[in-house]
Design a protein around this motif. Structure first.
Motif, PDB file in Angstrom:
ATOM      1  N   LEU A 228      -8.808   6.582  -3.498  1.00 36.45           N
ATOM      2  CA  LEU A 228      -8.833   5.868  -2.219  1.00 36.45           C
ATOM      3  C   LEU A 228     -10.266   5.627  -1.750  1.00 36.45           C
ATOM      4  O   LEU A 228     -10.591   4.540  -1.249  1.00 36.45           O
ATOM      5  N   TYR A 229     -11.114   6.610  -1.914  1.00 36.97           N
ATOM      6  CA  TYR A 229     -12.511   6.448  -1.500  1.00 36.97           C
ATOM      7  C   TYR A 229     -13.232   5.400  -2.337  1.00 36.97           C
ATOM      8  O   TYR A 229     -14.057   4.642  -1.820  1.00 36.97           O
ATOM      9  N   THR A 230     -12.946   5.345  -3.635  1.00 38.88           N
ATOM     10  CA  THR A 230     -13.619   4.341  -4.474  1.00 38.88           C
ATOM     11  C   THR A 230     -13.191   2.933  -4.091  1.00 38.88           C
ATOM     12  O   THR A 230     -13.989   1.998  -4.176  1.00 38.88           O
ATOM     13  N   VAL A 231     -11.943   2.777  -3.649  1.00 32.68           N
ATOM     14  CA  VAL A 231     -11.479   1.458  -3.204  1.00 32.68           C
ATOM     15  C   VAL A 231     -12.205   1.034  -1.930  1.00 32.68           C
ATOM     16  O   VAL A 231     -12.678  -0.102  -1.807  1.00 32.68           O
ATOM     17  N   VAL A 232     -12.314   1.952  -0.975  1.00 26.87           N
ATOM     18  CA  VAL A 232     -13.033   1.649   0.271  1.00 26.87           C
ATOM     19  C   VAL A 232     -14.515   1.424  -0.027  1.00 26.87           C
ATOM     20  O   VAL A 232     -15.156   0.538   0.555  1.00 26.87           O
ATOM     21  N   LEU A 233     -15.055   2.214  -0.939  1.00 26.75           N
ATOM     22  CA  LEU A 233     -16.449   2.041  -1.345  1.00 26.75           C
ATOM     23  C   LEU A 233     -16.676   0.662  -1.950  1.00 26.75           C
ATOM     24  O   LEU A 233     -17.727   0.042  -1.727  1.00 26.75           O
ATOM     25  N   PHE A 234     -15.724   0.177  -2.715  1.00 28.54           N
ATOM     26  CA  PHE A 234     -15.798  -1.164  -3.296  1.00 28.54           C
ATOM     27  C   PHE A 234     -16.056  -2.191  -2.196  1.00 28.54           C
ATOM     28  O   PHE A 234     -16.959  -3.041  -2.301  1.00 28.54           O
ATOM     29  N   ALA A 235     -15.281  -2.090  -1.128  1.00 25.42           N
ATOM     30  CA  ALA A 235     -15.448  -3.041  -0.012  1.00 25.42           C
ATOM     31  C   ALA A 235     -16.830  -2.896   0.627  1.00 25.42           C
ATOM     32  O   ALA A 235     -17.486  -3.900   0.951  1.00 25.42           O
ATOM     33  N   ALA A 236     -17.291  -1.661   0.798  1.00 17.79           N
ATOM     34  CA  ALA A 236     -18.601  -1.440   1.410  1.00 17.79           C
ATOM     35  C   ALA A 236     -19.719  -2.005   0.544  1.00 17.79           C
ATOM     36  O   ALA A 236     -20.720  -2.513   1.064  1.00 17.79           O
ATOM     37  N   CYS A 237     -19.563  -1.931  -0.771  1.00 17.23           N
ATOM     38  CA  CYS A 237     -20.600  -2.432  -1.681  1.00 17.23           C
ATOM     39  C   CYS A 237     -20.729  -3.951  -1.622  1.00 17.23           C
ATOM     40  O   CYS A 237     -21.748  -4.504  -2.064  1.00 17.23           O
ATOM     41  N   LEU A 238     -19.736  -4.633  -1.076  1.00 12.36           N
ATOM     42  CA  LEU A 238     -19.802  -6.089  -0.923  1.00 12.36           C
ATOM     43  C   LEU A 238     -20.545  -6.507   0.341  1.00 12.36           C
ATOM     44  O   LEU A 238     -20.953  -7.657   0.476  1.00 12.36           O
ATOM     45  N   MET A 239     -20.724  -5.581   1.263  1.00 16.66           N
ATOM     46  CA  MET A 239     -21.294  -5.917   2.564  1.00 16.66           C
ATOM     47  C   MET A 239     -22.734  -6.447   2.504  1.00 16.66           C
ATOM     48  O   MET A 239     -23.086  -7.346   3.274  1.00 16.66           O
ATOM     49  N   PRO A 240     -23.609  -5.929   1.624  1.00 20.32           N
ATOM     50  CA  PRO A 240     -24.949  -6.526   1.553  1.00 20.32           C
ATOM     51  C   PRO A 240     -24.918  -8.013   1.236  1.00 20.32           C
ATOM     52  O   PRO A 240     -25.731  -8.784   1.761  1.00 20.32           O
ATOM     53  N   PHE A 241     -23.973  -8.435   0.402  1.00 24.36           N
ATOM     54  CA  PHE A 241     -23.838  -9.862   0.096  1.00 24.36           C
ATOM     55  C   PHE A 241     -23.263 -10.616   1.289  1.00 24.36           C
ATOM     56  O   PHE A 241     -23.753 -11.696   1.656  1.00 24.36           O
ATOM     57  N   VAL A 242     -22.250 -10.043   1.914  1.00 31.71           N
ATOM     58  CA  VAL A 242     -21.613 -10.686   3.070  1.00 31.71           C
ATOM     59  C   VAL A 242     -22.602 -10.842   4.220  1.00 31.71           C
ATOM     60  O   VAL A 242     -22.620 -11.868   4.917  1.00 31.71           O
ATOM     61  N   MET A 243     -23.467  -9.842   4.414  1.00 32.52           N
ATOM     62  CA  MET A 243     -24.457  -9.869   5.493  1.00 32.52           C
ATOM     63  C   MET A 243     -25.745 -10.588   5.095  1.00 32.52           C
ATOM     64  O   MET A 243     -26.720 -10.578   5.831  1.00 32.52           O
ATOM     65  N   ARG A 244     -25.745 -11.182   3.893  1.00 29.24           N
ATOM     66  CA  ARG A 244     -26.887 -11.951   3.379  1.00 29.24           C
ATOM     67  C   ARG A 244     -28.145 -11.105   3.197  1.00 29.24           C
ATOM     68  O   ARG A 244     -29.261 -11.612   3.285  1.00 29.24           O
ATOM     69  N   MET A 245     -27.932  -9.835   2.928  1.00 27.48           N
ATOM     70  CA  MET A 245     -29.058  -8.991   2.535  1.00 27.48           C
ATOM     71  C   MET A 245     -29.425  -9.247   1.076  1.00 27.48           C
ATOM     72  O   MET A 245     -30.543  -8.954   0.652  1.00 27.48           O
ATOM     73  N   SER A 246     -28.459  -9.727   0.306  1.00 20.86           N
ATOM     74  CA  SER A 246     -28.655  -9.931  -1.129  1.00 20.86           C
ATOM     75  C   SER A 246     -27.915 -11.185  -1.570  1.00 20.86           C
ATOM     76  O   SER A 246     -27.157 -11.791  -0.792  1.00 20.86           O
ATOM     77  N   GLY A 247     -28.120 -11.551  -2.847  1.00 23.14           N
ATOM     78  CA  GLY A 247     -27.527 -12.775  -3.366  1.00 23.14           C
ATOM     79  C   GLY A 247     -26.496 -12.518  -4.447  1.00 23.14           C
ATOM     80  O   GLY A 247     -25.935 -11.421  -4.570  1.00 23.14           O
ATOM     81  N   TRP A 248     -26.309 -13.540  -5.279  1.00 22.57           N
ATOM     82  CA  TRP A 248     -25.246 -13.508  -6.279  1.00 22.57           C
ATOM     83  C   TRP A 248     -25.505 -12.489  -7.375  1.00 22.57           C
ATOM     84  O   TRP A 248     -24.550 -11.897  -7.916  1.00 22.57           O
ATOM     85  N   PHE A 249     -26.747 -12.250  -7.726  1.00 13.42           N
ATOM     86  CA  PHE A 249     -27.032 -11.260  -8.766  1.00 13.42           C
ATOM     87  C   PHE A 249     -26.524  -9.887  -8.341  1.00 13.42           C
ATOM     88  O   PHE A 249     -25.834  -9.203  -9.110  1.00 13.42           O
ATOM     89  N   TYR A 250     -26.851  -9.502  -7.118  1.00 11.35           N
ATOM     90  CA  TYR A 250     -26.361  -8.209  -6.632  1.00 11.35           C
ATOM     91  C   TYR A 250     -24.839  -8.192  -6.606  1.00 11.35           C
ATOM     92  O   TYR A 250     -24.224  -7.188  -6.992  1.00 11.35           O
ATOM     93  N   LEU A 251     -24.223  -9.268  -6.154  1.00 13.17           N
ATOM     94  CA  LEU A 251     -22.768  -9.301  -6.041  1.00 13.17           C
ATOM     95  C   LEU A 251     -22.108  -9.059  -7.394  1.00 13.17           C
ATOM     96  O   LEU A 251     -21.159  -8.267  -7.498  1.00 13.17           O
ATOM     97  N   VAL A 252     -22.600  -9.726  -8.431  1.00 13.59           N
ATOM     98  CA  VAL A 252     -22.024  -9.561  -9.766  1.00 13.59           C
ATOM     99  C   VAL A 252     -22.146  -8.112 -10.231  1.00 13.59           C
ATOM    100  O   VAL A 252     -21.185  -7.516 -10.734  1.00 13.59           O
ATOM    101  N   VAL A 253     -23.332  -7.525 -10.053  1.00 13.92           N
ATOM    102  CA  VAL A 253     -23.551  -6.135 -10.465  1.00 13.92           C
ATOM    103  C   VAL A 253     -22.679  -5.190  -9.648  1.00 13.92           C
ATOM    104  O   VAL A 253     -22.065  -4.255 -10.195  1.00 13.92           O
ATOM    105  N   ALA A 254     -22.605  -5.410  -8.334  1.00  8.54           N
ATOM    106  CA  ALA A 254     -21.824  -4.542  -7.457  1.00  8.54           C
ATOM    107  C   ALA A 254     -20.336  -4.583  -7.817  1.00  8.54           C
ATOM    108  O   ALA A 254     -19.666  -3.538  -7.843  1.00  8.54           O
ATOM    109  N   VAL A 255     -19.822  -5.775  -8.095  1.00  7.06           N
ATOM    110  CA  VAL A 255     -18.414  -5.903  -8.458  1.00  7.06           C
ATOM    111  C   VAL A 255     -18.139  -5.188  -9.793  1.00  7.06           C
ATOM    112  O   VAL A 255     -17.155  -4.456  -9.918  1.00  7.06           O
ATOM    113  N   ALA A 256     -19.019  -5.391 -10.764  1.00  5.91           N
ATOM    114  CA  ALA A 256     -18.829  -4.755 -12.074  1.00  5.91           C
ATOM    115  C   ALA A 256     -18.862  -3.231 -11.958  1.00  5.91           C
ATOM    116  O   ALA A 256     -18.004  -2.526 -12.517  1.00  5.91           O
ATOM    117  N   LEU A 257     -19.849  -2.722 -11.228  1.00  4.73           N
ATOM    118  CA  LEU A 257     -19.957  -1.271 -11.067  1.00  4.73           C
ATOM    119  C   LEU A 257     -18.779  -0.710 -10.285  1.00  4.73           C
ATOM    120  O   LEU A 257     -18.251   0.368 -10.621  1.00  4.73           O
TER     121      LEU A 257
END
Length: 302
Positions: A228-257
């Motif tokens: 359950l925590y890893t699922v919630v963590l997954f959503a949190a790891c997307l937030m830097p992209f959503v908040m425009r702190m980072s771009g597509w490179f980070y998003l791809v790596v974050a999703v894979a990890l």
């Protein structure tokens, strides 16, 4: 007489320094400073100036000193517990190689020196936040939470999640929403990381009398919580992209990890083995390190 004593002194001094160095838990400190450095880098738009590089180096040094002080204090408080656990029985305090007085003095010197560096050479906000982190880990977590509640690592994880906030404050003098996003990622990462370790070290924790989740609620419940925590963590790891702190490179790596971490957690939940719990623990370290490294690469190259 003098020729006979010289070799023993030459051998003893490096040994003592290694013992003090071990008190600071070097591997843990490396990850703390790395996460703080990521906060510093992300807080500065573009390529930092030489003055900002110097400030970051000084801040990393100050944070390292205070974090080392907290680790040494932890070794004193938990020396009897450490002595009963295979994972920690080698520590100098657990083996009786360093007295409590010497260890506490060492911790106090590191904390005072680090606080002075941060207050006078960085800024007061960073010093107070770092000192609060010291108190949160060394006192609130180690003395109060860890021996009393199976939620110790959840509540106490707030201290471990502070390094990016410290780094951000060091460079900007404020705590911004972006810094809190980084805090949230580490906060949510901490429970599945430590519970994976606790699963295959459960007998150690039981012998030590610590109420870790696998001891108090069993393996199956703990594995479900990890998932359950890893699922919630997954959503949190997307937030830097959503908040425009980072771009597509980070998003791809974050999703894979994140898919990888969730995958380990799912298999662990369905088909437990100590070997798989150990692999999950190790992957959690890779997950956080590469996630923050991706933030760093994305910040400069994309």
């Amino acid at each position: 007489m003098s020729t006979a004593s010289t070799p023993s002194v030459a051998v003893a001094l490096p040994s003592v320094w290694r013992q003090y160095h071990a008190l600071t838990k070097p591997r843990v400190i490396q990850l703390i400073v790395f996460c703080a450095l990521i906060g510093m880098v992300l807080a500065v738009p573009g390529v930092p100036s030489w003055a900002q590089v110097q400030l970051a180096a000084i801040a990393c040094f100050g944070i390292w000193l205070v974090a080392g002080a907290a680790a040494a204090f932890n070794c004193v408080v938990e020396q009897h517990i450490d002595a009963r656990m295979k994972r920690t029985a080698w520590r100098p305090t657990a083996k009786g190689q360093l007295t409590n007085a010497r260890t506490l003095s060492f911790s106090a010197v590191l904390c005072a020196a680090g606080s002075a560096v941060l207050y006078f050479l960085v800024n007061p906000l960073t010093m107070w936040l770092t000192f609060a982190t010291f108190v949160g880990y060394a006192v609130v977590y180690t003395v109060i939470l860890k021996p009393l509640t199976p939620q110790n690592i959840v509540i106490g994880g707030a201290s471990g999640a502070m390094p990016p906030v410290l780094g951000w404050a060091a460079m900007t003098g404020v705590v911004s929403p972006e810094a809190l996003i980084l805090f949230l990622i580490i906060f949510l990462w901490t429970p599945p990381h430590f519970w994976a370790l606790a699963l295959y070290r459960v007998e150690d924790y039981r012998k030590a009398g610590l109420p870790m989740l696998p001891v108090t609620h069993g393996s199956e419940f703990t594995r479900l919580q990890i998932l359950l925590y890893t699922v919630v963590l997954f959503a949190a790891c997307l937030m830097p992209f959503v908040m425009r702190m980072s771009g597509w490179f980070y998003l791809v790596v974050a999703v894979a990890l994140s898919i990888g971490f969730c995958g380990y957690a799912f298999v662990l939940w369905r088909h437990y083995s100590d070997a798989l719990a150990r692999k999950t623990f190790r992957f959690s370290l890779i997950h956080l390190s590469l996630l923050f490294a991706a933030l760093l690469v994305d910040h400069y190259l994309f």
